[in-house]
Design a protein around this motif. Structure first.
Motif, PDB file in Angstrom:
ATOM      1  N   THR A 162       5.089  -8.806  -8.059  1.00  0.00           N
ATOM      2  CA  THR A 162       4.622  -7.412  -8.001  1.00  0.00           C
ATOM      3  C   THR A 162       5.747  -6.493  -7.557  1.00  0.00           C
ATOM      4  O   THR A 162       5.917  -5.399  -8.099  1.00  0.00           O
ATOM      5  N   LEU A 163       6.524  -6.938  -6.593  1.00  0.00           N
ATOM      6  CA  LEU A 163       7.649  -6.136  -6.115  1.00  0.00           C
ATOM      7  C   LEU A 163       8.622  -5.850  -7.253  1.00  0.00           C
ATOM      8  O   LEU A 163       9.053  -4.713  -7.446  1.00  0.00           O
ATOM      9  N   GLU A 164       8.945  -6.853  -8.030  1.00  0.00           N
ATOM     10  CA  GLU A 164       9.944  -6.710  -9.093  1.00  0.00           C
ATOM     11  C   GLU A 164       9.428  -5.900 -10.276  1.00  0.00           C
ATOM     12  O   GLU A 164      10.192  -5.226 -10.959  1.00  0.00           O
ATOM     13  N   ASN A 165       8.115  -5.950 -10.531  1.00  0.00           N
ATOM     14  CA  ASN A 165       7.555  -5.346 -11.739  1.00  0.00           C
ATOM     15  C   ASN A 165       6.802  -4.041 -11.503  1.00  0.00           C
ATOM     16  O   ASN A 165       6.053  -3.590 -12.373  1.00  0.00           O
ATOM     17  N   THR A 166       6.992  -3.431 -10.338  1.00  0.00           N
ATOM     18  CA  THR A 166       6.422  -2.115 -10.033  1.00  0.00           C
ATOM     19  C   THR A 166       7.486  -1.282  -9.333  1.00  0.00           C
ATOM     20  O   THR A 166       8.556  -1.785  -8.972  1.00  0.00           O
ATOM     21  N   ASN A 167       7.163  -0.011  -9.103  1.00  0.00           N
ATOM     22  CA  ASN A 167       8.138   0.828  -8.389  1.00  0.00           C
ATOM     23  C   ASN A 167       8.096   0.612  -6.880  1.00  0.00           C
ATOM     24  O   ASN A 167       8.774   1.317  -6.138  1.00  0.00           O
ATOM     25  N   PHE A 168       7.353  -0.403  -6.412  1.00  0.00           N
ATOM     26  CA  PHE A 168       7.411  -0.763  -4.993  1.00  0.00           C
ATOM     27  C   PHE A 168       8.824  -1.200  -4.606  1.00  0.00           C
ATOM     28  O   PHE A 168       9.210  -1.099  -3.454  1.00  0.00           O
ATOM     29  N   LYS A 169       9.594  -1.694  -5.568  1.00  0.00           N
ATOM     30  CA  LYS A 169      10.964  -2.121  -5.253  1.00  0.00           C
ATOM     31  C   LYS A 169      11.840  -0.944  -4.835  1.00  0.00           C
ATOM     32  O   LYS A 169      12.882  -1.139  -4.217  1.00  0.00           O
ATOM     33  N   HIS A 170      11.423   0.284  -5.152  1.00  0.00           N
ATOM     34  CA  HIS A 170      12.172   1.482  -4.767  1.00  0.00           C
ATOM     35  C   HIS A 170      11.557   2.192  -3.553  1.00  0.00           C
ATOM     36  O   HIS A 170      12.081   3.208  -3.094  1.00  0.00           O
TER      37      HIS A 170
END
Length: 197
Positions: A162-170
């Motif tokens: 989920t972290l890698e495939n959403t803007n949560f990584k930013h």
């Protein structure tokens, strides 16, 4: 209606102000499959495709949407979580999401939990919205499970996918996110409030 399972990350290519409205031009992998008048959730905000040109589509946010969501903070180059509306004969992998943002919240903490990342958010509890432990919450359009629920704050734990495939990584501390509280919980909270009167 949406599920809160992010389909793609879009990139805001351009922003144009039009009176009190703002038009966003977005690049996304599925642009060639879109049609005008289609509904797409943008960081959990249901908005209508109003133009398609050269691999970029456009949406318009009216003043009401800008006041109640984090769209007023979006800039050219920003990444946005995207989900097209659900197909009724498909699996419901997240939870029922309307694409109607209830309010925004601020990210107050990010902790690496050795395999997952825990994000903590604070929101104004005076708007009547509540979370419960193990209940559903939609943050920037992502269907998540609440942990550490308390008045005006909650946490969620994100798996690496989920972290890698959403803007949560930013996402960073101090950033504003959109919240849509669980629709069933909203009805229950309103009903209980009426009983107390």
């Amino acid at each position: 209606m949406f599920t809160g399972i992010i389909e793609a990350i879009g990139i805001v290519k351009n922003i144009e102000k039009d009176k009190a409205n703002i038009k966003f031009y977005i690049e996304a992998p599925f642009v060639n499959e879109l049609k005008i008048d289609q509904s797409i959730a943008h960081d959990g905000i249901c908005l209508t495709v109003d133009g398609i040109n050269d691999g970029i589509y456009s949406i318009t946010a009216i003043e009401e949407t800008l006041l109640k969501t984090n769209l007023r903070h979006v800039k050219a180059g920003s990444s946005i979580n995207l989900e097209r509306s659900m197909i009724l004969n498909d699996r419901l992998d997240g939870h029922l999401v309307q694409g109607h943002v209830d309010q925004t919240a601020i990210c107050t903490n990010i902790n690496d939990k050795n395999g997952s990342i825990q994000f903590t958010f604070e929101y104004d509890p005076n708007k009547g919205n509540v979370t419960i432990e193990k209940g559903s919450i939609c943050v920037n359009g992502v269907s998540l499970t609440v942990i550490n629920s308390r008045n005006g704050a909650f946490s969620v734990a994100i798996i690496p996918y989920t972290l890698e495939n959403t803007n949560f990584k930013h996402l960073e501390k101090g950033m504003i996110v959109n919240l849509e509280f669980d629709v069933i919980g909203k009805y229950v909270a309103r009903y209980l409030k009426q009983l107390v009167k």
